[in-house]
Structure formats: C-alpha cells, structure tokens
Scaffold this active site. Structure first.
Site, PDB file in Angstrom:
ATOM      1  CG  PHE A  96      80.004  -4.272  15.399  1.00  0.00           C
ATOM      2  CD1 PHE A  96      80.964  -5.475  14.549  1.00  0.00           C
ATOM      3  CD2 PHE A  96      79.722  -5.073  16.688  1.00  0.00           C
ATOM      4  CE1 PHE A  96      80.860  -6.327  14.836  1.00  0.00           C
ATOM      5  CE2 PHE A  96      79.937  -6.386  17.047  1.00  0.00           C
ATOM      6  CZ  PHE A  96      80.785  -7.138  16.405  1.00  0.00           C
ATOM      7  CE  LYS A 141      96.176  20.508  33.496  1.00  0.00           C
ATOM      8  NZ  LYS A 141      96.910  20.434  35.264  1.00  0.00           N
ATOM      9  CE  LYS A 164      78.409   4.148   9.126  1.00  0.00           C
ATOM     10  NZ  LYS A 164      79.962   4.768   9.754  1.00  0.00           N
ATOM     11  CG  ASN A 179      83.826   5.218  22.667  1.00  0.00           C
ATOM     12  OD1 ASN A 179      84.760   3.929  22.795  1.00  0.00           O
ATOM     13  ND2 ASN A 179      84.189   6.204  21.968  1.00  0.00           N
ATOM     14  CG  ASP A 236      81.163   9.694  15.030  1.00  0.00           C
ATOM     15  OD1 ASP A 236      81.815   8.412  14.130  1.00  0.00           O
ATOM     16  OD2 ASP A 236      80.513   8.976  15.205  1.00  0.00           O
ATOM     17  CE  LYS A 282      75.111   4.208  12.451  1.00  0.00           C
ATOM     18  NZ  LYS A 282      74.530   3.147  13.941  1.00  0.00           N
TER      19      LYS A 282
HETATM   20  N1  CTP Z   1      82.842   3.056  12.017  1.00  0.00           N
HETATM   21  C1  CTP Z   1      83.985   3.401  11.000  1.00  0.00           C
HETATM   22  N2  CTP Z   1      84.424   4.924  10.968  1.00  0.00           N
HETATM   23  C2  CTP Z   1      84.124   6.174  11.957  1.00  0.00           C
HETATM   24  C3  CTP Z   1      82.938   5.870  13.007  1.00  0.00           C
HETATM   25  C4  CTP Z   1      82.163   4.615  12.764  1.00  0.00           C
HETATM   26  O1  CTP Z   1      84.631   2.768  10.663  1.00  0.00           O
HETATM   27  N3  CTP Z   1      84.260   7.278  12.331  1.00  0.00           N
HETATM   28  C5  CTP Z   1      82.161   2.295  11.569  1.00  0.00           C
HETATM   29  C6  CTP Z   1      81.869   1.761  13.776  1.00  0.00           C
HETATM   30  O2  CTP Z   1      83.225   0.665  13.665  1.00  0.00           O
HETATM   31  C7  CTP Z   1      81.104   0.055  13.198  1.00  0.00           C
HETATM   32  C8  CTP Z   1      80.388   1.610  12.493  1.00  0.00           C
HETATM   33  O3  CTP Z   1      81.326   2.069  11.479  1.00  0.00           O
HETATM   34  O4  CTP Z   1      81.446  -0.225  12.462  1.00  0.00           O
HETATM   35  C9  CTP Z   1      79.064   1.939  12.735  1.00  0.00           C
HETATM   36  O5  CTP Z   1      79.856   3.294  13.929  1.00  0.00           O
HETATM   37  P1  CTP Z   1      79.127   3.254  15.195  1.00  0.00           P
HETATM   38  O6  CTP Z   1      79.197   4.439  15.832  1.00  0.00           O
HETATM   39  O7  CTP Z   1      77.344   2.903  14.973  1.00  0.00           O
HETATM   40  O8  CTP Z   1      77.875   4.635  13.533  1.00  0.00           O
HETATM   41  P2  CTP Z   1      78.371   6.094  13.200  1.00  0.00           P
HETATM   42  O9  CTP Z   1      78.649   5.649  11.832  1.00  0.00           O
HETATM   43  O10 CTP Z   1      79.231   6.494  13.693  1.00  0.00           O
HETATM   44  O11 CTP Z   1      77.549   6.862  13.349  1.00  0.00           O
HETATM   45  P3  CTP Z   1      76.511   7.784  14.366  1.00  0.00           P
HETATM   46  O12 CTP Z   1      77.327   7.749  15.127  1.00  0.00           O
HETATM   47  O13 CTP Z   1      75.315   8.481  13.665  1.00  0.00           O
HETATM   48  O14 CTP Z   1      74.852   6.275  14.677  1.00  0.00           O
END
Ligand code: CTP
Length: 397
Positions: free
Chosen positions: A320, A286, A338, A207, A276, A334
């Site tokens: 975050f 490859k 969490k 990303n 995720d 969240k």
């Molecule tokens: N995070 C994490 N581990 C993951 C995904 C996210 O620890 N596998 C943490 C990120 O570091 C951040 C928080 O979760 O502090 C929120 O991440 P975000 O991408 O905004 O949310 P998601 O929980 O992934 O949900 P969505 O993508 O559906 O918004």
C-alpha cells in the site's frame, strides 16, 4: 436483485438482539424474512420485525390468512442464507433430528442454502453432552455454528452461553453469503493497523491507522475460501471469525511475525502503517519532565514490505502507499523499489479516503497497468484487490 436472508428466532432472552440484527440487515439492503417460534413471540412482538422488514412474520404453519399455503417451501426457495438467532437447545435438537413441528423447523429442513446457528442458553444446558453431541451433528450436516460467548446470563449464572455479539453474527452472515470460493486452498498473509513504538512505560509513537482496510481484506480473503493469517497492530476492531489473528505492538514484532510466516503464504498483503522510525532507547522508567526541551533519537525500522519483496519466491506481494502528494509517481516508485506485484495507492487529500474512514478511493498499480477506482467501501475494494491478486497469481503459476 436483493439477497434474501431468513432469520429464525426462538424463545430466549437473547432474542432482543435479533431486532438490531434484522434492522442492520435491512439497512444493508437485504430482503429479510423472519420466522418466529411461538415461544419467541412471548419475548418480542412480531410487529417489531414486521415494521422493520415490511413482511409478515411467520410463526404458524397453518396460518389461513397467508396468500399461499406452502409458505415454508416458497421461503426456502428464495433464501440465500438462513440464520437462527438465538437458537435454543430445543431448536438445535429438533434441527439435527429432522423434527418439523412448527414453521421454523419445517422451513429450516426445506432450505438448502447456507445455514447458520447462533446458540444461546444456560451454561449447563450448553455444556450438557446432549447439546454438545447435537452441535457436532450440526457440523456434520454443514450448519455453521456461531459460538456463544462467556458472560453474565439472564438466569443469573456467569459462564458460556451468551449469544455472540452482533458484529460476529454479521461477519458470519457475510462469510456465508459468498458462494464462490476461488481462493480455496490458498494461504493469505496480511498485516494491518498501526504499530506502537515505546518511548517509556506510558508513552509511544504511533499513527492514525484504524486497521479497517487490512481487516476488510482479511475477511474478504476468508470469504473467498482462503486460509488467512492476520498480523495486527493495536486497533479497535474485533478479531474476525475463522481467521488466525496475531496481535503485535511494535514494528519489530510485526517484522518477526511476518517473516516467520511468509514462506508458506501464496499471497501477502502489507496494509499495515508500520512506523518507519522507533526510539533508539526505550526508558524502563517514566521519563520525568525537565526544565529544557527534550530530544528523542529515532532509529530506522526494518521495511517489512521491502524485505518480503527481496525474499519472495512463488508468492504474489501487494503493498500500500499512503500519499499526500504525487500519488501515482510515488506509488509507482514504491511498486518497483519494494518489488511488489501490486501496489494500492490511496491519497490522504481526498475526502472519504484513508485513515478511519469506512470508504476508500484507490488506484491499483501493477508493472504495466493503472486502475483508478471511484469511492467505495473498504469491504468492496478488498474484493477488487483480491481479484487482481488472483489474476496475478494465476499468471505466475
Ligand atoms: N512498510 C513496511 N515496513 C515499513 C514501512 C512501510 O512494510 N517499515 C510498507 C507498508 O505496509 C506499505 C508500504 O510499505 O505497504 C508503503 O508504506 P508507506 O508508509 O506509504 O511508505 P514508506 O515506504 O514508509 O515511505 P514514505 O513514508 O517515505 O512514503
């Protein structure tokens, strides 16, 4: 009021880098005073620095044209930080033995502000036991050494002795300027940057995260006195000084490194943009182009923040949320799901916030508070986040 930084310059080829440093400090709105040794003036004309700082460069202790005769004392009194860059072996030897035979060494001894020394010299001079003993004495007297790096030296040799890079010098200055150390004795664990999920030996899913927010938090926590560990995904950013940086690539590696360390931490900040999903299979070879479309099956990664929220004991936990819609509602969701103590929401819809920018527009959420901030630098926001975490930590303990 502007902070005053005194930049001492000694006679060394690396002196040209101090021109850029002085320029950067002036742009950051510091009042910069430059003191040069006579030898330094052979390398760079004082006028160069006078044009940048709008102050006269000092190099002669007995300059009769100055408005006051005890200039070394008045500069020493107004200095918030003193950096000697580059510092020759000669300067270092004089500084640790109290020899004051010019404007630079005299003012250096008269100063009681934080002092930084950035050595630059030939490898053999640097590794000479005499210089090494003098550097140990620097530490004894509380002078912070910004270590030189290895590289091609002006004398033609290759080895250690090259002046530290500009961003390392600036990082050390920023660290030295923070006098209050409320996080002394605290351990702060932070993750930052993107993760990379391998598809095959040449491709990955990732990303746009630059890691800037997490690195700003790590530096601010260090500046406030904390012992900081930063688990970082791949970024363009240089490892900040005095921080234990652990480099990882995948979400799984980040999970392993964070869970290995969270028990000893007092504060945990998850600023990383963790994937995720990751490919169910990583091909060892490859993947070749085919006639038809290609589908990848992705499996869910572990949610690190959620895991830490479920397992934390004494730690305060900050997450975050990067949102494109319903920021506050999603953020609050969240925060609760969490089990965070603090959640920083930033929106991708606002100009100046989010990936790659040096600025951010954030809202801080706790279980019973919402604090909205205007646009500010990620460095400044980092201090707000840490000060909130400090309050939450104090309330808990
Ligand atoms: N995070 C994490 N581990 C993951 C995904 C996210 O620890 N596998 C943490 C990120 O570091 C951040 C928080 O979760 O502090 C929120 O991440 P975000 O991408 O905004 O949310 P998601 O929980 O992934 O949900 P969505 O993508 O559906 O918004």
């Amino acid at each position: 009021m502007k902070k005053t930084i005194v930049v001492g310059i000694t006679g060394c080829v690396g002196a040209f880098k101090s021109v850029q440093l002085v320029s950067d400090l002036v742009k950051k709105d510091f009042d910069v005073e430059v003191i040069m040794t006579q030898n330094a003036t052979q390398f760079i004309a004082p006028l160069q620095f006078e044009s940048l700082t709008h102050h006269r460069v000092m190099s002669d202790t007995f300059d009769r044209q100055h408005s006051y005769s005890t200039q070394h004392i008045s500069i020493a009194q107004k200095a918030d930080l003193f950096i000697v860059v580059p510092a020759t072996a000669n300067f270092i030897a004089k500084a640790v033995h109290g020899i004051c035979d010019d404007m630079l060494t005299t003012t250096f001894l008269a100063c009681d502000c934080p002092k930084l020394i950035a050595p630059a010299m030939n490898t053999k001079m640097y590794t000479n036991p005499v210089t090494q003993d003098n550097l140990r004495l620097c530490e004894k007297y509380g002078y912070d050494i910004i270590s030189p790096v290895s590289g091609h030296l002006a004398c033609g040799d290759t080895g250690i002795g090259k002046l530290a890079a500009l961003d390392q010098l600036m990082d050390a200055i920023e660290e030295g300027l923070v006098k209050e150390k409320p996080l002394n004795g605290k351990k702060v664990l932070i993750n930052a940057g993107p993760t990379r999920e391998k598809i095959d030996p040449v491709r990955f899913l990732s990303n746009h995260s630059s890691g800037k927010m997490g690195y700003s938090l790590a530096k601010a926590a260090r500046n406030l006195g904390a012992e900081v560990t930063l688990v970082s995904g791949p970024t363009q950013l240089k490892a900040p000084r005095n921080i234990d940086v652990i480099h990882i690539e995948s979400a799984e590696e980040m999970f392993q490194e964070m869970t290995k360390r969270y028990k000893e931490a007092d504060m945990i900040i998850c600023a990383a943009a963790v994937a995720d999903y990751t490919p169910e299979h990583t091909s060892n070879q490859k993947i070749k182009k085919q006639e038809n479309d290609l589908s990848l099956t992705l499996k869910k990664t572990q949610d690190i923040l959620k895991y830490l929220g479920e397992h934390k004991t004494h730690q305060v936990l900050c997450g975050f949320a990067m949102e494109t819609e319903n920021e506050i509602e999603n953020g609050r969701q969240k925060l609760l799901s969490k089990n965070c103590d603090l959640l920083v929401v930033n929106s991708l819809n606002k100009a100046g916030a989010g990936f790659q920018y040096d600025t951010n527009i954030a809202t801080l959420l706790t279980k019973d508070e919402q604090i909205n901030y205007d646009i500010m630098s990620k460095d400044e926001l980092a201090y707000h986040i840490l000060s909130k975490l400090e309050v939450l930590y104090a309330a808990r303990h």
